[in-house]
Design an enzyme around this catalytic site. Structure first.
Site, PDB file in Angstrom:
ATOM      1  N   GLU A   1       0.869  -1.266   0.425  1.00  0.00           N
ATOM      2  CA  GLU A   1      -0.390  -0.005  -0.072  1.00  0.00           C
ATOM      3  C   GLU A   1       0.791   1.276   0.035  1.00  0.00           C
ATOM      4  OE1 GLU A   1      -3.417   0.360  -0.286  1.00  0.00           O
ATOM      5  OE2 GLU A   1      -1.914   1.842  -0.753  1.00  0.00           O
TER       6      GLU A   1
ATOM      7  N   CYS B   1       6.115   4.373   8.976  1.00  0.00           N
ATOM      8  CA  CYS B   1       6.521   3.611   7.940  1.00  0.00           C
ATOM      9  C   CYS B   1       8.039   3.924   7.708  1.00  0.00           C
ATOM     10  CB  CYS B   1       6.418   3.857   7.389  1.00  0.00           C
ATOM     11  SG  CYS B   1       4.194   2.825   7.522  1.00  0.00           S
TER      12      CYS B   1
ATOM     13  N   LYS C   1       8.304  -1.394  -2.239  1.00  0.00           N
ATOM     14  CA  LYS C   1       8.005  -1.099  -1.444  1.00  0.00           C
ATOM     15  C   LYS C   1       8.504  -0.345  -0.309  1.00  0.00           C
ATOM     16  CE  LYS C   1       4.816   1.306   1.310  1.00  0.00           C
ATOM     17  NZ  LYS C   1       4.619   2.366   1.747  1.00  0.00           N
TER      18      LYS C   1
HETATM   19  P1  NAD Z   1      -2.046  -0.405  12.864  1.00  0.00           P
HETATM   20  O1  NAD Z   1      -1.151  -0.240  13.987  1.00  0.00           O
HETATM   21  O2  NAD Z   1      -2.641   0.922  12.600  1.00  0.00           O
HETATM   22  O3  NAD Z   1      -2.703  -1.720  12.141  1.00  0.00           O
HETATM   23  C1  NAD Z   1      -2.864  -2.775  12.527  1.00  0.00           C
HETATM   24  C2  NAD Z   1      -3.930  -3.281  12.949  1.00  0.00           C
HETATM   25  O4  NAD Z   1      -3.732  -5.172  13.114  1.00  0.00           O
HETATM   26  C3  NAD Z   1      -4.794  -3.283  14.496  1.00  0.00           C
HETATM   27  O5  NAD Z   1      -5.430  -2.280  14.960  1.00  0.00           O
HETATM   28  C4  NAD Z   1      -3.894  -4.358  15.469  1.00  0.00           C
HETATM   29  O6  NAD Z   1      -4.616  -4.943  16.401  1.00  0.00           O
HETATM   30  C5  NAD Z   1      -3.930  -5.778  13.919  1.00  0.00           C
HETATM   31  N1  NAD Z   1      -3.879  -7.381  14.395  1.00  0.00           N
HETATM   32  C6  NAD Z   1      -2.500  -7.533  15.035  1.00  0.00           C
HETATM   33  N2  NAD Z   1      -1.649  -9.095  14.732  1.00  0.00           N
HETATM   34  C7  NAD Z   1      -3.594  -9.320  14.334  1.00  0.00           C
HETATM   35  C8  NAD Z   1      -4.283 -10.553  14.982  1.00  0.00           C
HETATM   36  N3  NAD Z   1      -3.081 -11.677  14.564  1.00  0.00           N
HETATM   37  N4  NAD Z   1      -5.324 -10.534  14.512  1.00  0.00           N
HETATM   38  C9  NAD Z   1      -6.338  -9.058  14.067  1.00  0.00           C
HETATM   39  N5  NAD Z   1      -5.894  -8.427  14.429  1.00  0.00           N
HETATM   40  C10 NAD Z   1      -4.765  -8.220  14.491  1.00  0.00           C
HETATM   41  O7  NAD Z   1      -1.117  -0.089  11.355  1.00  0.00           O
HETATM   42  P2  NAD Z   1      -1.079  -0.183  10.563  1.00  0.00           P
HETATM   43  O8  NAD Z   1      -0.924   1.997  10.465  1.00  0.00           O
HETATM   44  O9  NAD Z   1      -2.486   0.230   9.326  1.00  0.00           O
HETATM   45  O10 NAD Z   1       0.247  -0.524   9.294  1.00  0.00           O
HETATM   46  C11 NAD Z   1      -0.109  -2.127   8.841  1.00  0.00           C
HETATM   47  C12 NAD Z   1       0.446  -2.702   7.574  1.00  0.00           C
HETATM   48  O11 NAD Z   1       0.604  -1.500   6.371  1.00  0.00           O
HETATM   49  C13 NAD Z   1       2.848  -1.614   8.493  1.00  0.00           C
HETATM   50  O12 NAD Z   1       2.886  -3.164   7.400  1.00  0.00           O
HETATM   51  C14 NAD Z   1       2.580  -0.581   7.439  1.00  0.00           C
HETATM   52  O13 NAD Z   1       4.628  -0.694   7.488  1.00  0.00           O
HETATM   53  C15 NAD Z   1       1.736  -0.864   6.296  1.00  0.00           C
HETATM   54  N6  NAD Z   1       1.329   0.350   5.913  1.00  0.00           N
HETATM   55  C16 NAD Z   1       1.505   1.761   7.253  1.00  0.00           C
HETATM   56  C17 NAD Z   1       0.856   3.007   6.076  1.00  0.00           C
HETATM   57  C18 NAD Z   1       0.170   4.192   6.725  1.00  0.00           C
HETATM   58  O14 NAD Z   1       0.074   4.957   5.805  1.00  0.00           O
HETATM   59  N7  NAD Z   1      -0.165   3.931   8.410  1.00  0.00           N
HETATM   60  C19 NAD Z   1       0.790   2.528   4.704  1.00  0.00           C
HETATM   61  C20 NAD Z   1       1.336   2.180   3.984  1.00  0.00           C
HETATM   62  C21 NAD Z   1       1.828   0.310   4.479  1.00  0.00           C
HETATM   63  C1  UGA Z   2       4.718   7.775   3.413  1.00  0.00           C
HETATM   64  C2  UGA Z   2       4.173   7.571   2.575  1.00  0.00           C
HETATM   65  O1  UGA Z   2       4.132   8.783   2.031  1.00  0.00           O
HETATM   66  C3  UGA Z   2       3.173   6.716   1.542  1.00  0.00           C
HETATM   67  O2  UGA Z   2       3.282   6.718   0.305  1.00  0.00           O
HETATM   68  C4  UGA Z   2       3.479   5.114   2.241  1.00  0.00           C
HETATM   69  O3  UGA Z   2       2.825   4.019   2.316  1.00  0.00           O
HETATM   70  C5  UGA Z   2       3.258   5.370   4.229  1.00  0.00           C
HETATM   71  O4  UGA Z   2       4.478   6.484   4.093  1.00  0.00           O
HETATM   72  C6  UGA Z   2       3.727   4.447   4.722  1.00  0.00           C
HETATM   73  O5  UGA Z   2       3.875   3.490   3.973  1.00  0.00           O
HETATM   74  O6  UGA Z   2       3.425   4.128   5.739  1.00  0.00           O
HETATM   75  P1  UGA Z   2       2.989   9.035   5.490  1.00  0.00           P
HETATM   76  O7  UGA Z   2       3.853   8.362   6.422  1.00  0.00           O
HETATM   77  O8  UGA Z   2       1.855   9.154   5.705  1.00  0.00           O
HETATM   78  O9  UGA Z   2       3.466   8.406   3.906  1.00  0.00           O
HETATM   79  O10 UGA Z   2       3.315  10.331   4.947  1.00  0.00           O
HETATM   80  P2  UGA Z   2       3.806  11.894   4.080  1.00  0.00           P
HETATM   81  O11 UGA Z   2       2.840  12.619   3.770  1.00  0.00           O
HETATM   82  O12 UGA Z   2       5.009  10.405   3.767  1.00  0.00           O
HETATM   83  O13 UGA Z   2       4.696  12.354   5.159  1.00  0.00           O
HETATM   84  C7  UGA Z   2       5.968  11.525   6.096  1.00  0.00           C
HETATM   85  C8  UGA Z   2       6.830  12.704   7.068  1.00  0.00           C
HETATM   86  O14 UGA Z   2       7.946  13.641   5.817  1.00  0.00           O
HETATM   87  C9  UGA Z   2       6.337  13.326   7.781  1.00  0.00           C
HETATM   88  O15 UGA Z   2       6.381  13.786   8.626  1.00  0.00           O
HETATM   89  C10 UGA Z   2       6.172  15.118   6.715  1.00  0.00           C
HETATM   90  O16 UGA Z   2       5.708  15.758   7.839  1.00  0.00           O
HETATM   91  C11 UGA Z   2       7.570  14.702   6.560  1.00  0.00           C
HETATM   92  N1  UGA Z   2       7.607  15.488   5.609  1.00  0.00           N
HETATM   93  C12 UGA Z   2       7.057  15.333   3.595  1.00  0.00           C
HETATM   94  C13 UGA Z   2       8.108  16.756   5.280  1.00  0.00           C
HETATM   95  O17 UGA Z   2       9.118  17.006   6.320  1.00  0.00           O
HETATM   96  N2  UGA Z   2       8.793  17.671   3.954  1.00  0.00           N
HETATM   97  C14 UGA Z   2       7.996  17.126   2.690  1.00  0.00           C
HETATM   98  O18 UGA Z   2       8.393  17.435   2.014  1.00  0.00           O
HETATM   99  C15 UGA Z   2       7.159  16.057   3.009  1.00  0.00           C
END
Ligand code: NAD
Ligand code: UGA
Length: 476
Positions: free
Chosen positions: A168, A279, A223
């Site tokens: 994602e 992340c 990713k």
């Molecule tokens: P999060 O901690 O918000 O959510 C994960 C959820 O999974 C929690 O609510 C937890 O209780 C649940 N969980 C864990 N083990 C479980 C199980 N066995 N059965 C059912 N539920 C279970 O995490 P997130 O931010 O959604 O991130 C999830 C993944 O996506 C990570 O690998 C992260 O790196 C990736 N990712 C996150 C973002 C982002 O913006 N947060 C963007 C892209 C990718």
């Molecule tokens: C980031 C990536 O942008 C997503 O594509 C990815 O899916 C995600 O991580 C993930 O894997 O979790 P996110 O962390 O939600 O998304 O937010 P960003 O907009 O990337 O910002 C990350 C950090 O960088 C923030 O603290 C933001 O303030 C900072 N940032 C961003 C800067 O300081 N300067 C910039 O120009 C842009």
């Protein structure tokens, strides 16, 4: 063509919740079940008052309102929903390992492994398992091994699996927009039928040329690479911000000048307080760990330096605040505007505000924190310290001016007798602050530290306030 009628997503977090909401919205004929072991989180997803959803994302509440209890369901019935599903997304957390082999760098895969075991145990018929979590390269192999032993289990005859990687790329704060209009959707796998089944879901709203097929390992590595490149740009521009401050240049002008080069591009060139979020750091450290594992030490060092620069930069800001306030902040009131790691989210994971506030509290400051979406309880967890009204030693004796402390305010009426304002998140409500009015309430001299470049320097300066802006070498 494999037809998908029932989806189960394990993990109702920042990725699982919004991603599944958009799939349900775009595919009314698919039943989408989001399951989680966290009962409180699921309760919030089912709350009648949409303001209480566990995640704040612009546009999310409207989709949940349209689809919830129609073809989008949130529950803790993990086993039952896996059983019913033709496709299971694994969207659980993958934080950095705290203990054991690879501690501090490698991803902790215990929740992913647990999810794979649940799928192996409770699925029925043929199930396509989709890695949505961000995972180290070759994790699909671990999942496949777990599922393969289930296929061979005599008691579970008739079940079979395909594993796909579908990382994602959404960013928090723009999750819905990113999901509805993605730059690309990546599907990694080795079975074209399973890949086509996932393709048929996304192609309802994403144009076909944006859906890319790769092998599973390229998808996993792409990713990590995307996040590493984005974070690297921020460390690069923050390093240049420090150069600007030393030389009299202005980082906004430098960003604009280099961003017009079409090979560089203008995005992700805003200097700030250092990148946060759950992340970037975790995924780069994961890449560092993998590089070390494969004996590629120069590669590991290269990516490690991106994290090192970010840590140094955050630390530089708190040191600078102390220095500008005549070398001490003990007993001084500092208003912190913004605690989330960026605007438009209630997420504080790895927010630069955490380390900066901790540093200032350690120096004895009296911190007043405002954030429109982050709760007091969350800040308390992050700072690992109770707010002032709960501090027993303060209630009982007169340590008040000697120890650092913090409090939280929901209102912006907090500038009285403040020595400084420190802007750490770019919330839009901070852009229109009336500095003339506020300067009358603050101490004299007083400072505005703008780590997000959201103030208009002429307005701050005409209010007779001292201004520091990140990367601004012109305001000395
Ligand atoms: P999060 O901690 O918000 O959510 C994960 C959820 O999974 C929690 O609510 C937890 O209780 C649940 N969980 C864990 N083990 C479980 C199980 N066995 N059965 C059912 N539920 C279970 O995490 P997130 O931010 O959604 O991130 C999830 C993944 O996506 C990570 O690998 C992260 O790196 C990736 N990712 C996150 C973002 C982002 O913006 N947060 C963007 C892209 C990718
Ligand atoms: C980031 C990536 O942008 C997503 O594509 C990815 O899916 C995600 O991580 C993930 O894997 O979790 P996110 O962390 O939600 O998304 O937010 P960003 O907009 O990337 O910002 C990350 C950090 O960088 C923030 O603290 C933001 O303030 C900072 N940032 C961003 C800067 O300081 N300067 C910039 O120009 C842009």
């Amino acid at each position: 063509m494999i037809k998908i009628n029932n989806i189960c997503c394990i993990g109702a977090g920042y990725v699982g919740g919004p991603t599944m909401a958009v799939i349900a919205d775009k595919c009314p004929n698919i039943n989408v079940n989001v399951v989680d072991i966290d009962e409180e989180r699921i309760k919030k997803w089912n709350d009648k008052n949409l303001k209480n959803l566990p995640i704040f994302e612009p546009g999310l509440a409207e989709i949940v309102d349209r689809c919830r209890d129609i073809n989008l369901h949130f529950s803790i019935s993990v086993e039952e929903k896996i059983y019913e599903a033709d496709m299971v997304f694994i969207s659980v957390n993958t934080p950095t390992k705290k203990k054991g082999l690879g501690a501090g760098k490698a991803s902790d895969l215990r929740w992913v492994e647990e999810s794979a075991r649940q799928v192996a145990k409770f699925s029925s018929g043929h199930t396509i398992v989709v890695e949505k979590s961000t995972l180290p390269v070759r994790t699909a192999e671990v999942i496949q091994n777990i599922l393969r032993s289930a296929e061979q289990d005599n008691h579970r005859r008739g079940i079979s699996f395909d594993v796909l990687s579908n990382p994602e790329f959404l960013a928090e704060g723009t999750a819905i927009e990113d999901l509805e209009y993605p730059d690309r959707v990546l599907i990694g796998g080795d079975n074209i039928n399973a890949m086509n089944a996932l393709h048929s879901i996304y192609s309802r709203w994403v144009s076909k040329e944006k859906i890319l097929f790769t092998n599973i390992w390229s998808s996993e590595l792409a990713k990590l690479t995307a996040n590493a490149f984005l974070a690297q740009r921020i460390s690069s521009i923050n390093s240049i911000a420090a150069m600007c401050e030393a030389t009299g240049a202005d980082v906004r002008e430098v960003s604009r000048a280099i961003g017009t080069d079409s090979r560089i591009g203008s995005k992700f060139l805003d200097s700030g307080p250092g990148f946060g979020g759950s992340c970037f750091k975790k995924d780069i450290l994961n890449l560092v760990y993998l590089a070390e594992y494969f004996g590629l030490n120069e590669v590991a060092n290269f990516w490690q330096s991106v994290v090192n620069l970010n840590n140094w930069h955050q630390n530089r800001i708190s040191k600078l605040v102390v220095k500008k306030l005549f070398g001490t902040v003990t007993g001084k009131k500092i208003v912190v505007l913004g605690f989330a790691f960026k605007a438009n989210t209630n997420d504080t994971r790895e927010s630069a505000a955490i380390q900066i506030c901790k540093d200032l509290i350690d120096e004895g400051a009296d911190i007043w924190i405002h954030d429109p979406k982050v709760s007091k309880l969350q800040i308390e967890k992050d700072l690992e310290m109770a707010p002032i009204e709960q501090l027993e030693e303060i209630k009982e004796n007169k340590l008040l001016s000697k120890i650092g402390k913090w409090r939280f305010s929901k209102s912006l009426d907090i500038f009285d007798k403040a020595h400084a304002v420190l802007m750490l998140t770019e919330w839009k409500e901070y852009k229109n602050i009336d500095w003339i009015d506020i300067s009358k309430k603050m101490m004299n001299p007083a400072w505005v530290f703008d780590a997000r470049s959201i103030t208009d320097p002429s307005k701050v300066e005409s209010a007779n306030l001292n201004l520091w802006r990140v990367g601004d070498g012109t305001s000395k």
